[in-house]
Design an enzyme around this catalytic site. Structure first.
Site, mmCIF file in Angstrom:
data_model
loop_
_atom_site.group_PDB
_atom_site.id
_atom_site.type_symbol
_atom_site.label_atom_id
_atom_site.label_comp_id
_atom_site.label_asym_id
_atom_site.label_seq_id
_atom_site.Cartn_x
_atom_site.Cartn_y
_atom_site.Cartn_z
ATOM 1 N N CYS A 2 0.828 -1.202 0.000
ATOM 2 C CA CYS A 2 0.000 0.000 0.000
ATOM 3 C C CYS A 2 0.865 1.256 0.000
ATOM 4 O O CYS A 2 2.053 1.212 0.308
ATOM 5 C CB CYS A 2 -0.864 0.025 1.246
ATOM 6 S SG CYS A 2 -1.718 -1.513 1.544
ATOM 7 N N ARG A 27 4.367 0.593 -6.162
ATOM 8 C CA ARG A 27 4.326 -0.298 -5.005
ATOM 9 C C ARG A 27 3.304 -1.419 -5.185
ATOM 10 O O ARG A 27 3.298 -2.377 -4.432
ATOM 11 C CB ARG A 27 3.978 0.499 -3.746
ATOM 12 C CG ARG A 27 5.010 1.553 -3.413
ATOM 13 C CD ARG A 27 4.500 2.502 -2.352
ATOM 14 N NE ARG A 27 4.403 1.865 -1.046
ATOM 15 C CZ ARG A 27 5.404 1.747 -0.188
ATOM 16 N NH1 ARG A 27 6.591 2.223 -0.511
ATOM 17 N NH2 ARG A 27 5.239 1.161 0.982
ATOM 18 N N TRP A 74 -3.192 -2.471 -1.368
ATOM 19 C CA TRP A 74 -2.828 -3.785 -1.911
ATOM 20 C C TRP A 74 -3.385 -4.773 -0.896
ATOM 21 O O TRP A 74 -2.906 -4.856 0.233
ATOM 22 C CB TRP A 74 -1.311 -3.883 -2.007
ATOM 23 C CG TRP A 74 -0.783 -5.038 -2.777
ATOM 24 C CD1 TRP A 74 -0.783 -5.181 -4.137
ATOM 25 C CD2 TRP A 74 -0.152 -6.202 -2.255
ATOM 26 N NE1 TRP A 74 -0.180 -6.365 -4.480
ATOM 27 C CE2 TRP A 74 0.220 -7.015 -3.348
ATOM 28 C CE3 TRP A 74 0.158 -6.650 -0.972
ATOM 29 C CZ2 TRP A 74 0.859 -8.235 -3.204
ATOM 30 C CZ3 TRP A 74 0.807 -7.864 -0.822
ATOM 31 C CH2 TRP A 74 1.153 -8.641 -1.934
ATOM 32 N N ASN A 100 -0.983 1.238 6.161
ATOM 33 C CA ASN A 100 -0.201 0.203 5.472
ATOM 34 C C ASN A 100 0.163 -0.870 6.484
ATOM 35 O O ASN A 100 0.392 -0.558 7.656
ATOM 36 C CB ASN A 100 1.131 0.763 4.952
ATOM 37 C CG ASN A 100 0.933 1.722 3.813
ATOM 38 O OD1 ASN A 100 -0.186 1.899 3.326
ATOM 39 N ND2 ASN A 100 2.014 2.342 3.389
ATOM 40 N N GLY A 101 0.285 -2.113 6.010
ATOM 41 C CA GLY A 101 0.744 -3.179 6.906
ATOM 42 C C GLY A 101 -0.411 -3.968 7.489
ATOM 43 O O GLY A 101 -1.521 -3.977 6.938
ATOM 44 N N GLU A 481 18.517 -14.620 -13.772
ATOM 45 C CA GLU A 481 17.918 -13.286 -13.740
ATOM 46 C C GLU A 481 17.156 -13.009 -15.050
ATOM 47 O O GLU A 481 16.050 -12.459 -15.026
ATOM 48 C CB GLU A 481 19.004 -12.229 -13.479
ATOM 49 C CG GLU A 481 18.557 -10.785 -13.585
ATOM 50 C CD GLU A 481 17.426 -10.387 -12.640
ATOM 51 O OE1 GLU A 481 17.040 -11.170 -11.757
ATOM 52 O OE2 GLU A 481 16.889 -9.276 -12.814
ATOM 53 N N LYS A 485 13.169 -12.157 -15.251
ATOM 54 C CA LYS A 485 12.704 -10.927 -15.887
ATOM 55 C C LYS A 485 11.622 -11.242 -16.915
ATOM 56 O O LYS A 485 10.577 -10.617 -16.948
ATOM 57 C CB LYS A 485 13.897 -10.237 -16.551
ATOM 58 C CG LYS A 485 13.933 -8.774 -16.492
ATOM 59 C CD LYS A 485 14.491 -8.157 -15.240
ATOM 60 C CE LYS A 485 13.792 -8.518 -13.951
ATOM 61 N NZ LYS A 485 14.462 -8.054 -12.778
ATOM 62 N N GLU A 488 8.309 -12.569 -15.128
ATOM 63 C CA GLU A 488 7.525 -11.660 -14.273
ATOM 64 C C GLU A 488 6.769 -10.606 -15.061
ATOM 65 O O GLU A 488 5.709 -10.167 -14.649
ATOM 66 C CB GLU A 488 8.364 -11.045 -13.147
ATOM 67 C CG GLU A 488 9.231 -9.874 -13.513
ATOM 68 C CD GLU A 488 9.950 -9.250 -12.319
ATOM 69 O OE1 GLU A 488 9.332 -9.018 -11.277
ATOM 70 O OE2 GLU A 488 11.162 -8.988 -12.439
ATOM 71 N N HIS A 504 20.178 -33.948 -17.995
ATOM 72 C CA HIS A 504 19.755 -34.796 -16.868
ATOM 73 C C HIS A 504 18.244 -34.691 -16.641
ATOM 74 O O HIS A 504 17.760 -34.991 -15.562
ATOM 75 C CB HIS A 504 20.539 -34.422 -15.610
ATOM 76 C CG HIS A 504 22.014 -34.654 -15.768
ATOM 77 N ND1 HIS A 504 22.568 -35.914 -15.766
ATOM 78 C CD2 HIS A 504 23.033 -33.796 -16.002
ATOM 79 C CE1 HIS A 504 23.874 -35.826 -15.967
ATOM 80 N NE2 HIS A 504 24.180 -34.535 -16.117
ATOM 81 N N LYS A 603 6.202 -3.826 -5.912
ATOM 82 C CA LYS A 603 7.595 -3.392 -5.939
ATOM 83 C C LYS A 603 8.293 -3.675 -4.618
ATOM 84 O O LYS A 603 9.424 -4.095 -4.572
ATOM 85 C CB LYS A 603 7.652 -1.897 -6.269
ATOM 86 C CG LYS A 603 9.070 -1.343 -6.377
ATOM 87 C CD LYS A 603 9.786 -1.906 -7.582
ATOM 88 C CE LYS A 603 11.183 -1.365 -7.741
ATOM 89 N NZ LYS A 603 11.950 -2.184 -8.709
HETATM 90 C C1 AGP Z 1 12.614 -7.849 -9.400
HETATM 91 O O1 AGP Z 1 12.394 -7.748 -10.756
HETATM 92 C C2 AGP Z 1 11.524 -8.411 -8.642
HETATM 93 N N1 AGP Z 1 10.336 -7.690 -8.838
HETATM 94 C C3 AGP Z 1 11.771 -8.894 -7.236
HETATM 95 O O2 AGP Z 1 12.315 -10.153 -7.383
HETATM 96 C C4 AGP Z 1 12.669 -8.075 -6.255
HETATM 97 O O3 AGP Z 1 13.986 -8.093 -6.706
HETATM 98 C C5 AGP Z 1 12.557 -8.674 -4.844
HETATM 99 O O4 AGP Z 1 11.243 -8.555 -4.409
HETATM 100 C C6 AGP Z 1 13.495 -8.042 -3.860
HETATM 101 O O5 AGP Z 1 13.239 -6.678 -3.688
HETATM 102 P P1 AGP Z 1 14.273 -5.737 -2.964
HETATM 103 O O6 AGP Z 1 15.504 -5.677 -3.810
HETATM 104 O O7 AGP Z 1 13.585 -4.415 -2.864
HETATM 105 O O8 AGP Z 1 14.561 -6.353 -1.627
#
Ligand code: AGP
Length: 608
Positions: A2, A27, A74, A100-101, A481, A485, A488, A504, A603
């Protein structure tokens, strides 16, 4: 997660609140709302879905007033719907809150309040806050907030307003970020700096267990028990454009393009003729020499940067490095003590699992260094030492520029350790430093050369539902990575495999036309990777290779080649990932996905 925004001043609040909420879109949220006090009543407007819905409501209703609070939600307690969207109010409608939270004991409190005659409208934990304020209020909002805080349990931040004292906003922080923006005759409050940056760059960051009492001309910081808190004003050196799209269609594309500049900023003052110079870290030489093991703990993309970091540190410093996913680390009773150095990596500095891992490590006697981007974030404040990424706000949910800065942080931290522990000769150090200095310009070149071809063949990705990324050594870490990418943001199922491991089991999935992205940047194991590429070619896979400039051999085995400039073998990761970021971006865009805010993701992941 949030987002909270609050305003108290002399301008129309609604516009400032909606604009601030837009800056917090990154966020993640599923509904939004504002409350604006018009001198008689608090007008609450709420909507489900995108902020454009809320903006339409504001246009139609034209709420008038110079004080207000806003929120993007959220969902955690109760589905995303109008009744559950914030702000929430009490039975009288005179107290409004955004939060939030999580309030962990909300069910018990809700039952008690209902017994006392309070009427609830939503399913949220937040609504108990409004009713508690109503219950405890005796003419002073600060006191009512303090009594509320003493009653609730959980991890939260909330912002409250009451019509009884319309020239006041009161907020409290316990495990969820809050920033106060200082103006002239006006004050701002938000979950993150971009929401207020347009108006002021002078901020106070609240710590856990602190609250703030805002009026137009005064900002009083105090603990939740009421003890005054003195805090230096932090001047943020991000300009408002840094938090905007600057003409790019999406934040992600802008952030990919920003990488050369961001990395130059990262390196400023950190390299000199003698090698690496990290003034901000105040380790003693003895301390750095005593560590016998390093743990890297992080989540998602940050975790992937740690996988590269392991190769780099082990090669350059010859210390064993373990890399752990933070949510696993905290529950597996890790073997760490005073001779272990723990590195936590987090763009946001607020990821709940990484924060818990940091606390776990400190609890076991280890010293913790944080590689983080957000100044004043909880992880930055709790770590023993901090190496800031300095990439400016990263808004797209998919991390790009923070990832390359994390890699850079590992490179220079490894050199720094190698320098002090004398595992690196001066010649090797000089070579490494000069290779690092080249990296920003090499990334510029990759973007210029590869973006157009990637745009073209990303078109073909619109048809696929599965893709495979393969590589060996550092390339394997980059493959992980690249795969994250792609999945996601484009929702294409993608897997990363150590190239030698394919046969394998996974090779069974490779059939005619299966897209395979093969990383072949490691000279020392080049022939081995080439054999693995042949294995998938033999099954008629559609192969895109990432290889070093000058490698003509690879063309015989791949349908497309994305070249990167040559550099030291340990540093190819930071160049190889750029094309994979672009590939994910264009695949997502061409598939019509929400590039910057992919479904189900946020985020900043501030819940476990
Ligand atoms: C990155 O593309 C992702 N959305 C996600 O994996 C992110 O890296 C992860 O949530 C960690 O976030 P942070 O670096 O803010 O701790």
């Amino acid at each position: 997660m949030c987002g909270i925004v609050g305003y108290l001043g002399n301008q129309e609040a609604a516009e400032i609140l909606v604009d601030g909420l837009k800056k917090l879109e990154y966020r993640g949220y599923d509904s939004a709302g504002i409350a604006v006090y018009d001198g008689e009543n608090s007008k609450i407007l709420r909507s489900v879905g995108k902020l454009s819905e809320l903006a339409k409501l504001v246009d139609t209703n034209q709420p008038v007033g110079v004080v207000g609070i806003g929120h993007t939600r959220w969902a955690t307690h109760g589905k995303p719907c109008l009744d559950n969207a914030h702000p929430h109010s009490d039975c009288t409608g005179k107290f409004v809150v955004v939060h939030n939270g999580i309030i962990e004991n909300y069910l018990h409190l809700r039952e008690e309040l209902i017994e006392e005659g309070h009427k609830f409208i939503s399913e949220t934990d937040t609504e108990v806050l409004a009713h508690l304020l109503e219950k405890f209020y005796d003419g002073d909002l600060v006191k009512a907030v303090q009594k509320t805080v003493a009653t609730i349990k959980g991890a939260y931040a909330f912002l409250a307003f009451t019509e009884h004292e319309p020239d006041r906003l009161v907020a409290v922080r316990e495990d969820s970020p809050l920033v106060v923006g200082l103006g002239e005759g006006e004050q701002f409050i938000a979950s993150d700096i971009p929401a207020i940056l347009k108006h002021t760059n002078r901020v106070y960051i609240l710590n856990d267990g602190e609250m703030v009492d805002l009026s137009r001309d005064a900002v009083k910081l105090m603990t939740v028990k009421g003890e005054p808190v003195k805090r230096e004003i932090l001047t943020v050196d991000w300009n408002p454009e840094m938090a905007e799209k600057s003409g790019f269609e999406h934040f992600m594309l802008k952030e990919i393009h920003e990488q050369p500049e961001a990395l130059r900023r990262f390196l400023t003052g950190r390299l000199n003729e003698k090698g690496v110079h990290l003034e901000e870290l105040n380790f003693t030489v003895e301390e750095l020499r005593k560590y016998s093991k390093i743990f890297v703990v992080a989540c998602g993309t940050a975790y992937h940067s740690g996988l590269v970091g392991k190769y780099v540190i082990e090669q350059l410093v010859r210390i064993p490095v373990e890399v752990d996913i933070a949510s696993e680390f905290r529950y597996r009773s890790p073997l760490i003590d005073k001779s272990t150095l723990v590195i936590v990596v987090s763009q946001s500095g607020e990821t709940a699992d990484t924060l818990a891992a940091l606390r776990e490590a400190q609890g076991r006697g280890a010293r913790v260094v944080a590689f983080t981007n957000v100044v004043g974030s909880t992880i930055a404040r709790e770590a023993d030492q901090v190496l800031y990424l300095r990439v400016g706000p990263e808004i797209a949910v998919a991390s790009t520029k923070a990832y390359t800065a994390m890699l850079m942080a590992f490179y220079i931290f490894a050199l720094y350790l190698g320098q002090i522990r004398e595992t690196l000769g001066s010649e090797d150090l000089a070579k490494a430093v000069s290779a690092i200095k080249e990296i920003p310009a090499q990334i510029e070149k990759i973007i210029v050369n590869n973006e157009e071809p990637i745009k073209q063949f990303a078109e073909r990705f619109t048809q696929f539902e599965d893709a495979f990324f393969i590589g060996r050594g550092v390339d394997y870490a980059v493959a992980m990575e690249g795969s994250l990418k792609l999945k996601e943001i484009s929702y294409i199922h993608a897997e990363a495999y150590a190239a030698g491991e394919l046969k394998h089991g996974t090779l069974a999935l490779i059939i005619e036309g299966t897209p395979v992205i093969a990383l072949a940047t490691q000279k020392s194991i080049y022939e081995k990777v080439l054999s693995n590429i042949q294995e998938v070619r033999a099954r008629e896979a559609w192969v895109t290779a990432v290889a070093l400039e000058g490698d003509e051999e690879i063309k015989k085995s791949a349908d497309h080649v994305l070249y990167i400039p040559d550099t030291l073998e340990l540093f190819t990761s930071i160049l190889a990932i750029i094309s994979l970021q672009l590939l994910a971006y264009y695949a997502s865009k061409l598939r019509g996905c929400d590039v910057d805010q992919p479904r189900n993701l946020a985020k900043s992941v501030t819940v476990e």
